[in-house]
Design an enzyme around this catalytic site. Structure first.
Site, PDB file in Angstrom:
ATOM      1  N   LYS A 285       0.847  -1.205   0.000  1.00  0.00           N
ATOM      2  CA  LYS A 285       0.000   0.000   0.000  1.00  0.00           C
ATOM      3  C   LYS A 285       0.875   1.244   0.000  1.00  0.00           C
ATOM      4  O   LYS A 285       1.809   1.352   0.800  1.00  0.00           O
ATOM      5  CB  LYS A 285      -0.888  -0.011   1.243  1.00  0.00           C
ATOM      6  CG  LYS A 285      -1.771   1.221   1.423  1.00  0.00           C
ATOM      7  CD  LYS A 285      -2.797   0.986   2.523  1.00  0.00           C
ATOM      8  CE  LYS A 285      -3.731   2.158   2.752  1.00  0.00           C
ATOM      9  NZ  LYS A 285      -3.156   3.203   3.590  1.00  0.00           N
ATOM     10  N   HIS A 309      -2.126   7.811   0.971  1.00  0.00           N
ATOM     11  CA  HIS A 309      -2.488   7.865   2.382  1.00  0.00           C
ATOM     12  C   HIS A 309      -3.464   9.013   2.639  1.00  0.00           C
ATOM     13  O   HIS A 309      -3.422   9.680   3.669  1.00  0.00           O
ATOM     14  CB  HIS A 309      -1.218   8.040   3.237  1.00  0.00           C
ATOM     15  CG  HIS A 309      -1.262   7.334   4.560  1.00  0.00           C
ATOM     16  ND1 HIS A 309      -0.717   6.101   4.770  1.00  0.00           N
ATOM     17  CD2 HIS A 309      -1.780   7.704   5.768  1.00  0.00           C
ATOM     18  CE1 HIS A 309      -0.883   5.743   6.042  1.00  0.00           C
ATOM     19  NE2 HIS A 309      -1.535   6.705   6.665  1.00  0.00           N
TER      20      HIS A 309
END
Ligand code: FNR
Length: 413
Positions: A285, A309
């Site tokens: 991620k 994010h």
């Protein structure tokens, strides 16, 4: 979505506002200044938070008509598991700030909808407890790669033991971004002992705490070593450390956490160790560069999440949706490409899928729902996204997620 409309027809208001800006405003009014700053805020001048939205605004859907869309299917398959919609609850730490039921409430929402919850390394509740609340619902675990190998191993073992179906390794937060709003409010959650339940419930971590300090009695004044630990993590946060030392947890645990939280020396070579360590699908991620997507493939990962994010790390970073097409291109369908950062509506979900995402993770919107109405609020937000996704498919002449592609989009001028 018909249930949502019918409720409206009969005068029942939704649990939380459907309109994204109204949802945000209602949550703002409900949350404390510190909670709002932490959840809604991004890095620096908030340019990437804005870029995430602007990127969506540069795409427009071009609907097709006279397609039989009576029967529609929003389901997708991910790592062998059928999911009812291409939607996941993004990993979000420190949920105790939004609602006292925190991760339990979200787990109830995820369970009710059958959508995966990505359990955060920074959760407010140990993963075993979250797993119990989830029942049979799918769960993934998000890992921040600790400096301490034993803690990493232990987290992975625990994630396996609670039936995680994938391991999401977050790469973009080995140090916290320059969170201007949190700095101004002197809020560093971890230094206050918030969002560290995964650690304080971990045997490997506890061993480190015990090795550090025989007594775990909190002291009334910050110890010199606590101040040093805070400085070493937070040397970019001048003047804030003492306030943040008012922790409800034994200070040694907080100090240890700050010492081991994450590893800035991590490189691609370290992934090999994780690959040997677990047979769970590994999902990276925080990929934004196509070069990193290529490296991810080379290193045998099972999926990636294109994400910045939620604009919380690099101020001025590329809007996440702007990063998606080049990454999708490199990945070439070999592994799933998930997406997050900036999704606020079902139409946004369609746009991200049209640009090649396999599924999307949703962050702040359900946290707002959680703040407003606990589990019901988090659930309602995801239901609204899902319903709008389904309607947008119908009105665009699309029957299934497979049929969503770049042909549906045009650039907006
Ligand atoms: C996050 N995010 C995050 N990511 C992660 O991997 N581990 C974590 O613990 C957290 N914690 C966290 C807390 C809060 C308050 C926010 C807002 C975000 C990032 C999250 O998973 C996701 O990438 C973004 O939230 C997606 O952007 P949107 O949907 O919020 O715009």
């Amino acid at each position: 979505q018909s249930r949502i409309y019918r409720a409206g027809v009969f005068g029942r208001r939704p649990v939380v506002p459907v309109e994204p800006k109204a949802l945000e405003a209602a949550a703002r009014a409900r949350m404390s200044d510190v909670a709002w700053a932490y959840v809604a805020g991004g890095a620096g001048r908030q340019r990437t938070v804005q870029a995430n939205r602007d990127a969506f605004d540069r795409h427009r859907i071009v609907p097709r008509v006279l397609v039989d869309v009576e029967r529609r299917d929003t389901s997708v398959r991910l790592f062998g598991r059928p999911l009812p919609a291409p939607l996941l609850f993004a990993p979000i730490g420190v949920l105790e700030l939004a609602h006292r039921d925190a991760d339990h409430a979200v787990a109830r929402a995820a369970r009710a909808l059958g959508l995966p919850l990505v359990i955060s390394s920074q959760a407010s509740v140990p993963m075993e407890d979250v797993a119990r609340t989830l029942g049979d619902a799918p769960r993934w675990f998000q890992l921040y790669w600790s400096k301490d190998d034993d803690v990493v191993d232990s987290f992975v073992s625990r994630a396996e033991a609670i039936g995680s179906e994938a391991l999401v390794v977050t790469l973009d937060t080995h140090v916290l971004g320059w969170r201007t709003r949190d700095l101004d409010l002197a809020y560093l959650p971890f230094a206050r002992g918030e969002g560290i339940a995964q650690y304080t419930s971990d045997p490997a971590f506890r061993r480190l705490v015990e090795a550090r300090k025989p007594s775990d009695e909190p002291t009334s004044r910050p110890t010199p070593s606590a101040v040093r630990a805070l400085h070493s993590m937070a040397r970019h946060y001048p003047g804030r450390t003492r306030d943040n030392l008012r922790s409800p947890l034994p200070r040694a645990a907080v100090e240890t956490f700050l010492d081991v939280f994450s590893r800035s020396s991590l490189t691609w070579a370290d992934l090999a160790r994780l690959r040997e360590r677990t047979s769970l699908p590994i999902v990276l991620k925080g990929i934004q560069h196509p070069g990193d997507a290529a490296l991810a493939l080379e290193h045998g990962v099972d999926g990636i999440v294109v994400s910045n994010h939620g604009g919380r790390q690099v101020d001025g970073a590329i809007g996440s949706l702007d990063a998606l097409p080049a990454v999708v291109d490199v990945i070439g369908g070999r592994v799933p490409v998930l997406f997050d950062s900036g999704v606020r509506s079902g139409a946004d979900v369609v746009t991200a899928l049209a640009l090649g995402a396999t599924a999307v993770l949703v962050g702040r919107p359900w946290v707002y729902g959680l703040a407003l109405a606990g589990a019901d609020g988090a659930r309602a937000v995801m239901q609204h996204l899902w319903a709008e996704l389904d309607l947008t498919m119908a009105l665009s002449g699309v029957r299934s997620v497979d049929e969503i592609g770049p042909h549906l989009l045009t650039a907006s001028s």
